[in-house]
Design a protein around this motif. Structure first.
Motif, PDB file in Angstrom:
ATOM      1  N   ALA A  34      40.933  32.920  49.135  1.00  0.00           N
ATOM      2  CA  ALA A  34      41.044  34.231  48.494  1.00  0.00           C
ATOM      3  C   ALA A  34      41.098  34.079  46.990  1.00  0.00           C
ATOM      4  CB  ALA A  34      42.282  34.963  49.010  1.00  0.00           C
ATOM      5  N   SER A  35      41.896  33.135  46.499  1.00  0.00           N
ATOM      6  CA  SER A  35      41.976  32.916  45.056  1.00  0.00           C
ATOM      7  C   SER A  35      40.636  32.469  44.502  1.00  0.00           C
ATOM      8  CB  SER A  35      43.055  31.865  44.746  1.00  0.00           C
ATOM      9  OG  SER A  35      44.322  32.297  45.182  1.00  0.00           O
ATOM     10  N   THR A  36      39.954  31.597  45.252  1.00  0.00           N
ATOM     11  CA  THR A  36      38.652  31.113  44.803  1.00  0.00           C
ATOM     12  C   THR A  36      37.634  32.250  44.743  1.00  0.00           C
ATOM     13  OG1 THR A  36      39.106  28.959  45.763  1.00  0.00           O
ATOM     14  CG2 THR A  36      36.809  29.479  45.272  1.00  0.00           C
ATOM     15  N   THR A  37      37.629  33.084  45.777  1.00  0.00           N
ATOM     16  CA  THR A  37      36.682  34.202  45.819  1.00  0.00           C
ATOM     17  C   THR A  37      36.918  35.163  44.662  1.00  0.00           C
ATOM     18  OG1 THR A  37      36.497  34.053  48.218  1.00  0.00           O
ATOM     19  CG2 THR A  37      35.859  36.137  47.197  1.00  0.00           C
ATOM     20  N   LEU A  38      38.190  35.485  44.396  1.00  0.00           N
ATOM     21  CA  LEU A  38      38.491  36.382  43.275  1.00  0.00           C
ATOM     22  C   LEU A  38      38.130  35.725  41.945  1.00  0.00           C
ATOM     23  CD1 LEU A  38      41.871  38.044  44.321  1.00  0.00           C
ATOM     24  CD2 LEU A  38      39.533  38.870  44.612  1.00  0.00           C
ATOM     25  N   GLY A  39      38.253  34.394  41.886  1.00  0.00           N
ATOM     26  CA  GLY A  39      37.845  33.695  40.674  1.00  0.00           C
ATOM     27  C   GLY A  39      36.348  33.811  40.433  1.00  0.00           C
ATOM     28  N   VAL A  40      35.575  33.730  41.506  1.00  0.00           N
ATOM     29  CA  VAL A  40      34.126  33.901  41.381  1.00  0.00           C
ATOM     30  C   VAL A  40      33.800  35.310  40.906  1.00  0.00           C
ATOM     31  CG1 VAL A  40      31.956  33.952  42.664  1.00  0.00           C
ATOM     32  CG2 VAL A  40      33.625  32.139  43.108  1.00  0.00           C
ATOM     33  N   LEU A  41      34.490  36.317  41.474  1.00  0.00           N
ATOM     34  CA  LEU A  41      34.285  37.705  41.046  1.00  0.00           C
ATOM     35  C   LEU A  41      34.625  37.869  39.566  1.00  0.00           C
ATOM     36  CD1 LEU A  41      33.761  40.731  41.642  1.00  0.00           C
ATOM     37  CD2 LEU A  41      36.175  40.902  42.291  1.00  0.00           C
ATOM     38  N   TYR A  42      35.726  37.262  39.147  1.00  0.00           N
ATOM     39  CA  TYR A  42      36.175  37.357  37.757  1.00  0.00           C
ATOM     40  C   TYR A  42      35.127  36.779  36.799  1.00  0.00           C
ATOM     41  CZ  TYR A  42      39.306  36.715  33.707  1.00  0.00           C
ATOM     42  OH  TYR A  42      39.883  36.737  32.452  1.00  0.00           O
ATOM     43  N   ASN A  43      34.613  35.623  37.143  1.00  0.00           N
ATOM     44  CA  ASN A  43      33.674  34.945  36.246  1.00  0.00           C
ATOM     45  C   ASN A  43      32.293  35.600  36.235  1.00  0.00           C
ATOM     46  OD1 ASN A  43      35.512  32.944  35.350  1.00  0.00           O
ATOM     47  ND2 ASN A  43      35.207  31.800  37.266  1.00  0.00           N
ATOM     48  N   SER A  44      31.861  36.129  37.381  1.00  0.00           N
ATOM     49  CA  SER A  44      30.519  36.705  37.442  1.00  0.00           C
ATOM     50  C   SER A  44      30.451  38.127  36.888  1.00  0.00           C
ATOM     51  CB  SER A  44      30.004  36.700  38.885  1.00  0.00           C
ATOM     52  OG  SER A  44      30.803  37.552  39.693  1.00  0.00           O
ATOM     53  N   THR A  45      31.599  38.741  36.631  1.00  0.00           N
ATOM     54  CA  THR A  45      31.603  40.120  36.113  1.00  0.00           C
ATOM     55  C   THR A  45      32.259  40.222  34.739  1.00  0.00           C
ATOM     56  OG1 THR A  45      33.670  40.593  37.303  1.00  0.00           O
ATOM     57  CG2 THR A  45      31.606  41.128  38.430  1.00  0.00           C
ATOM     58  N   GLY A  47      35.006  38.682  33.364  1.00  0.00           N
ATOM     59  CA  GLY A  47      36.451  38.856  33.424  1.00  0.00           C
ATOM     60  C   GLY A  47      37.175  38.828  32.088  1.00  0.00           C
ATOM     61  N   PRO A  48      36.827  37.884  31.191  1.00  0.00           N
ATOM     62  CA  PRO A  48      37.538  37.858  29.902  1.00  0.00           C
ATOM     63  C   PRO A  48      37.391  39.143  29.090  1.00  0.00           C
ATOM     64  CG  PRO A  48      36.371  35.793  30.277  1.00  0.00           C
ATOM     65  CD  PRO A  48      35.929  36.731  31.356  1.00  0.00           C
ATOM     66  N   HIS A  49      36.393  39.977  29.422  1.00  0.00           N
ATOM     67  CA  HIS A  49      36.163  41.213  28.677  1.00  0.00           C
ATOM     68  C   HIS A  49      36.616  42.459  29.443  1.00  0.00           C
ATOM     69  CE1 HIS A  49      33.869  38.816  25.837  1.00  0.00           C
ATOM     70  NE2 HIS A  49      33.150  38.332  26.841  1.00  0.00           N
ATOM     71  N   LEU A  51      38.968  45.439  30.709  1.00  0.00           N
ATOM     72  CA  LEU A  51      40.000  46.203  30.008  1.00  0.00           C
ATOM     73  C   LEU A  51      41.393  45.762  30.426  1.00  0.00           C
ATOM     74  CD1 LEU A  51      38.531  49.831  30.056  1.00  0.00           C
ATOM     75  CD2 LEU A  51      38.587  48.218  28.151  1.00  0.00           C
ATOM     76  N   ASN A  52      41.531  45.453  31.722  1.00  0.00           N
ATOM     77  CA  ASN A  52      42.835  45.023  32.244  1.00  0.00           C
ATOM     78  C   ASN A  52      42.607  43.857  33.193  1.00  0.00           C
ATOM     79  OD1 ASN A  52      45.384  44.728  33.415  1.00  0.00           O
ATOM     80  ND2 ASN A  52      45.780  46.937  33.412  1.00  0.00           N
ATOM     81  N   GLN A  53      43.126  42.703  32.841  1.00  0.00           N
ATOM     82  CA  GLN A  53      42.944  41.496  33.656  1.00  0.00           C
ATOM     83  C   GLN A  53      44.291  40.884  34.009  1.00  0.00           C
ATOM     84  OE1 GLN A  53      41.585  38.228  30.902  1.00  0.00           O
ATOM     85  NE2 GLN A  53      40.837  39.997  29.751  1.00  0.00           N
ATOM     86  N   THR A  54      45.297  41.723  34.060  1.00  0.00           N
ATOM     87  CA  THR A  54      46.659  41.248  34.321  1.00  0.00           C
ATOM     88  C   THR A  54      46.729  40.458  35.626  1.00  0.00           C
ATOM     89  OG1 THR A  54      47.545  43.188  33.190  1.00  0.00           O
ATOM     90  CG2 THR A  54      49.053  41.979  34.628  1.00  0.00           C
ATOM     91  N   GLY A  55      47.325  39.255  35.560  1.00  0.00           N
ATOM     92  CA  GLY A  55      47.584  38.438  36.735  1.00  0.00           C
ATOM     93  C   GLY A  55      46.420  37.608  37.220  1.00  0.00           C
ATOM     94  N   TRP A  56      45.218  37.930  36.778  1.00  0.00           N
ATOM     95  CA  TRP A  56      44.050  37.232  37.311  1.00  0.00           C
ATOM     96  C   TRP A  56      44.007  35.776  36.835  1.00  0.00           C
ATOM     97  CZ3 TRP A  56      39.772  38.838  40.384  1.00  0.00           C
ATOM     98  CH2 TRP A  56      39.939  40.119  40.950  1.00  0.00           C
ATOM     99  N   LEU A  57      43.717  34.914  37.806  1.00  0.00           N
ATOM    100  CA  LEU A  57      43.597  33.463  37.596  1.00  0.00           C
ATOM    101  C   LEU A  57      44.900  32.851  37.103  1.00  0.00           C
ATOM    102  CD1 LEU A  57      40.018  33.108  36.022  1.00  0.00           C
ATOM    103  CD2 LEU A  57      40.697  33.350  38.417  1.00  0.00           C
ATOM    104  N   GLY A  58      46.024  33.502  37.455  1.00  0.00           N
ATOM    105  CA  GLY A  58      47.325  32.935  37.109  1.00  0.00           C
ATOM    106  C   GLY A  58      47.789  31.946  38.163  1.00  0.00           C
ATOM    107  N   ASP A  59      49.055  31.492  38.021  1.00  0.00           N
ATOM    108  CA  ASP A  59      49.585  30.501  38.965  1.00  0.00           C
ATOM    109  C   ASP A  59      49.951  31.132  40.297  1.00  0.00           C
ATOM    110  OD1 ASP A  59      49.289  28.554  37.053  1.00  0.00           O
ATOM    111  OD2 ASP A  59      51.319  28.862  36.229  1.00  0.00           O
ATOM    112  N   LEU A  95      33.693  45.998  33.955  1.00  0.00           N
ATOM    113  CA  LEU A  95      33.039  44.896  34.635  1.00  0.00           C
ATOM    114  C   LEU A  95      31.550  44.914  34.303  1.00  0.00           C
ATOM    115  CD1 LEU A  95      35.711  45.277  36.345  1.00  0.00           C
ATOM    116  CD2 LEU A  95      34.421  44.365  38.281  1.00  0.00           C
ATOM    117  N   SER A  96      30.987  43.755  34.088  1.00  0.00           N
ATOM    118  CA  SER A  96      29.557  43.614  33.843  1.00  0.00           C
ATOM    119  C   SER A  96      29.051  42.437  34.665  1.00  0.00           C
ATOM    120  CB  SER A  96      29.271  43.419  32.354  1.00  0.00           C
ATOM    121  OG  SER A  96      29.941  42.264  31.870  1.00  0.00           O
ATOM    122  N   GLY A  97      27.741  42.207  34.606  1.00  0.00           N
ATOM    123  CA  GLY A  97      27.187  41.131  35.403  1.00  0.00           C
ATOM    124  C   GLY A  97      26.849  41.611  36.801  1.00  0.00           C
TER     125      GLY A  97
END
Length: 840
Positions: A34-45, A47-49, A51-59, A95-97
């Motif tokens: 699940a964490s890996t899948t959400l990481g793929v979503l974050y990177n392909s859309t 994520g660093p840009h 508006l709100n990315q709270t908690g994503w890719l955290g511990d 989200l983009s990408g």
């Protein structure tokens, strides 16, 4: 089992141990997936840009709790049930990408909301692996490609929302197998093909949004089996054929939008069975026949639009039984008969459109009882009689258009302003209204547009119009107004003033006009205005048109008008000095705009635009000289001076000044009305024809060689060209005669006849006009020039040696024909030429 010593018991124990071991081993792996899948979503859309990315890719894991129950994750937009992700709510998060196919790993996902972002690419077919998916919402992105048929395997899918994307292809018929589907939103895409009849198998469907695509074919009769359907949006497609009568079987339908297609045939009277219908639009099709009186059975109806079809017959008085109707549109048809007075029985009616039909008779005064009426449009009919005073007394009436009819009488004024009315837009143009402009109009404190052009209004303009603070557009052209323009005519919000073709308006342009901060259009052609231009202090002018007046002086006040697109000062007495307009980069670039249309576009606020997207306002044309400018940059002909050289204009406008000006003058001469036409036919045309004949005879008789004859050939060729340009829409029999009115060539011929030796040098270059005159032409100055005698009397007295403003058309034509280098005396002219100029 553990106490058994048999072989079978040991085997069972071994299998149980193996299964438990594997389950324990796989549990942390699923969390990691699940964490890996959400990481793929974050990177392909992007994520660093977000508006709100709270908690994503955290511990912390996205769904760490294993105690059971539903809860919100610390990861923004993630909802969990136990340790499984059941929802992703990432709408409006930048989200983009592309959407990654890895989302198919989230097998417990029930809600996928990625709407209102900037996602591109295609919809992954792998989403069909999300067997628990309940709602898929991807609307308002930039997705392309086709709709994956594989989505039909999502047996629990309740909502598919793909609206406002760039999806193409056809609607997969396989979607009919979605037995739980209740809402299908595919509007505002590029979907083509036909509407699959198989959709009727989705029996739970209650919302069908297919509008604004490229769908073709007919409306499937099978859709009538969708018993639960509440919203049917098939508008703004290319659907053809007739309206199926079977659609009358819907028992829960609230909205039926079939407008903006190519539907034909008649309106089925059986649609009156849709007793739950609230919004019904059939406008902008090719429907024919009459409006069925049976529609009066739609007692719940709030909106009925049948405009922009080919409907005939009369407006059924029975529609007055629609007591809940607020929006009625019958406009742009071929309806005849009278306006039913019974419509006044509809207590909540707010918008009534009946314009662009063939309605006759009078306007019922009973309509004055429609206390909720906000808009009344009856323009472009055959209505007669007078304007009921009761209409202008309606307190909530905001928009009134009665233009392009045969209305007479006067503008009612008795009750104006007594009830603090909302009236902001009044269109009365092109009728036969007489009387004066009521001073009581000043009590309409919210008035923004006042248009009464092309009527028979007389008298002076009321001086208190400026008391209407919101007033922006004032159209009174083509009337019989007299007196002067009041100095307080225009308030600070005024953008458009048009008083053209009021031949009794005299005096000067008030200097106060030059101080108006928002003035964009000032038109006063064909009046008797004199004096100089006011000093325009703000660079807001777009159109300045003052043709055929008696204005004098310089044009220096236009020096800072960098936004000018149309400047028409023909047939005045302005001085020779021309301002530099190099910074007016729009000059001659934009089309001439009708102020009435421009004002009508601004008449609708945002809410009205949403409700009434097809407002049509008839064009009230201006006088013929200004209605056909068609990208005209400048028109200066007929003044003492003529602009020369390219230093005045920039860009594409510089090369067509003289030619376009000649075209305008020819067109203007043709459309001046019966009196000028008679003068043209009986006096000017024979004289000019004789002038041409004499010119040719004199040239041949005196034998001035091939060069003169070649030039006369070019003159005649140019006449044919002017004939083609000016008179392509005119009466054909007049075309060859009107073509003779090319003032530059006429003056050239006149000089050939009178002083051929002095006019030209035998070695001159005829085609390029690079030759110079050795005959003493008048310079481009008003001093010493005679005024033209054509029946128009100057409002101020003038003499042969008058002021710089009392210019001569004769001098202008000489300047045009010869482009004199300035040699010769400053004011002297030959007696014979002076006679010809004065009788021109």
């Amino acid at each position: 089992v553990s106490t058994q010593s048999t072989g079978n018991g040991r085997v069972v124990m071994a299998w149980i141990h193996t299964v438990l071991t594997v389950c324990i081993a796989l549990q942390p792996a699923r969390a990691a997936d699940a964490s890996t899948t959400l990481g793929v979503l974050y990177n392909s859309t992007g994520g660093p840009h977000w508006l709100n990315q709270t908690g994503w890719l955290g511990d912390e894991a996205p769904c760490p709790n294993s105690t059971g129950g539903q809860y919100s994750s610390s990861w923004k937009g993630v909802e969990c049930n136990d340790t499984a992700i059941i929802a992703l709510y990432l709408e409006a998060n930048s989200l983009s990408g592309t959407i990654p196919s890895d989302l198919s790993n989230l097998t417990g996902l029930q809600y996928l909301y990625l709407l209102t972002n900037s996602l591109s690419g295609t919809i992954p077919p792998e989403l069909s692996s999300l067997g628990a998916l309940y709602q898929l919402n991807l609307n308002q992105n930039s997705l392309s490609g086709t709709i994956p048929p594989e989505l039909s395997s999502l047996a629990t899918l309740d909502i598919i929302s793909l609206l406002v994307n760039s999806v193409s292809g056809t609607i997969p018929s396989e979607l009919s197998s979605l037995g739980m589907l209740t809402q299908l939103e595919m509007n505002q895409n590029f979907i083509s093909g036909t509407i699959p009849p198989e959709l009727s198998s989705a029996t739970l469907l209650d919302q069908l949004y297919l509008q604004d695509n490229s769908l073709s074919g007919s409306i499937p009769c099978a859709l009538a089996s969708l018993a639960k359907l509440q919203y049917m949006g098939l508008d703004r497609n290319s659907l053809s054929g007739t309206i199926p009568p079977e659609l009358s079987s819907f028992t829960n339908l609230d909205v039926m939008y079939l407008y903006a297609n190519s539907l034909s045939g008649t309106i089925p009277p059986t649609l009156s069975n849709l007793t739950t219908l609230l919004f019904f639009r059939l406008d902008n099709n090719t429907l024919s026949g009459t409006i069925p009186p049976e529609l009066s059975s739609l007692g719940a109806l709030v909106q009925l639009y049948v405009s922009a079809n080919s409907l005939s017959g009369s407006v059924p008085p029975e529609l007055s039984s629609l007591r809940n109707i607020q929006f009625l549109r019958f406009d742009v048809n071929a309806l005849v008969g009278e306006v039913p007075a019974e419509l006044s029985d509809i207590p909540v009616l707010k918008y009534l459109y009946m314009d662009l039909n063939r309605l006759s008779g009078t306007i019922p005064s009973a309509l004055g009882s429609l206390t909720e009426l906000n808009l009344l449009d009856m323009a472009a009919n055959c209505l007669s009689g007078s304007i009921p005073p009761e209409l202008l007394s309606l307190r909530k009436l905001n928009y009134l258009d009665l233009s392009l009819n045969a209305l007479g009488g006067v503008i009612p004024s008795a009750d104006l302003g007594l009830s603090d009315p909302e009236l902001a837009w009044i269109f009365l143009g092109q009728n036969s209204i007489s009387g004066t402009v009521p001073s009581a109009l000043a009590s309409l404190g919210k008035l923004e547009f006042l248009g009464a052009a092309a009527n028979r209004l007389s008298g002076t303009l009321p001086p208190r119009i400026s008391a209407i603070k919101p007033l922006r557009t004032f159209l009174m052209h083509e009337n019989r107004l007299s007196g002067t323009l009041p100095s307080d005519l225009a308030g600070q919000n005024m953008t458009t003033i048009s008083v053209s073709n009021n031949r009794r308006l005299s005096g000067t342009l008030p200097s106060e006009f030059g101080a108006l901060p928002m003035l964009g259009t000032l038109m006063a052609n064909e009046c008797r205005l004199s004096g100089t231009l006011p000093e325009f202090r703000n660079a807001s002018l777009l159109t300045l048109s003052l043709a055929r007046n008696y204005m004098v002086g310089s044009l220096d006040t236009l020096q800072n008008q960098d936004n000018l697109s149309t400047l028409v000062l023909s047939s005045n007495r302005f001085s020779c000095q021309a301002p530099s307009l190099e910074d007016a980069t729009q000059l001659g670039v934009g089309l001439f705009k009708d102020p009435q249309i421009e004002a009508a576009i601004g008449a609708l606020d945002a809410s009205n635009q949403a409700l009434l997207p097809y407002l049509r306002v008839p064009v009230v044309s201006f006088d013929a000289a200004t209605a056909n400018y068609d990208r005209t940059a400048l028109a200066f002909a007929g003044n003492v001076q003529l602009l020369q050289g390219s230093g005045v204009l920039s860009g594409e406008a510089a090369g067509r000044l003289v030619d376009k000006d000649e075209v305008l003058q020819g067109r203007q001469m043709l459309f001046k009305g019966h009196s000028l036409l008679k003068e043209l036919v009986w006096i000017e045309i024979p004289a000019l024809a004789l002038l041409h004949v004499l010119a040719i005879l004199v040239v041949v008789w005196r034998g001035y060689g091939e060069s003169v004859r070649d030039y006369l050939g070019r003159v005649l060729e140019r006449s044919k060209q002017v004939e083609s340009e000016v008179l392509e829409e005119a009466v054909p029999v007049l075309a060859p005669m009107i073509a003779l009115i090319n003032h530059s060539h006429l003056m050239t011929l006149a000089l050939v006849i009178t002083h051929p030796r002095r006019c030209f040098r035998a070695s001159g270059s005829w085609g390029s006009h690079s030759w110079r005159s050795t005959w003493p032409l008048p310079r481009c100055t008003a001093r010493g020039a005679r005024t033209r005698s054509s029946g128009r009397t100057s409002p101020e007295s003038s003499s042969d040696s008058g002021t710089s403003g009392s210019g001569s058309r004769c001098a202008a034509r000489c300047c045009l024909a010869f482009r004199s280098s300035g040699s010769g005396s400053t004011g002297g002219t030959s007696r014979s030429v002076r006679r010809r100029c004065s009788s021109d």
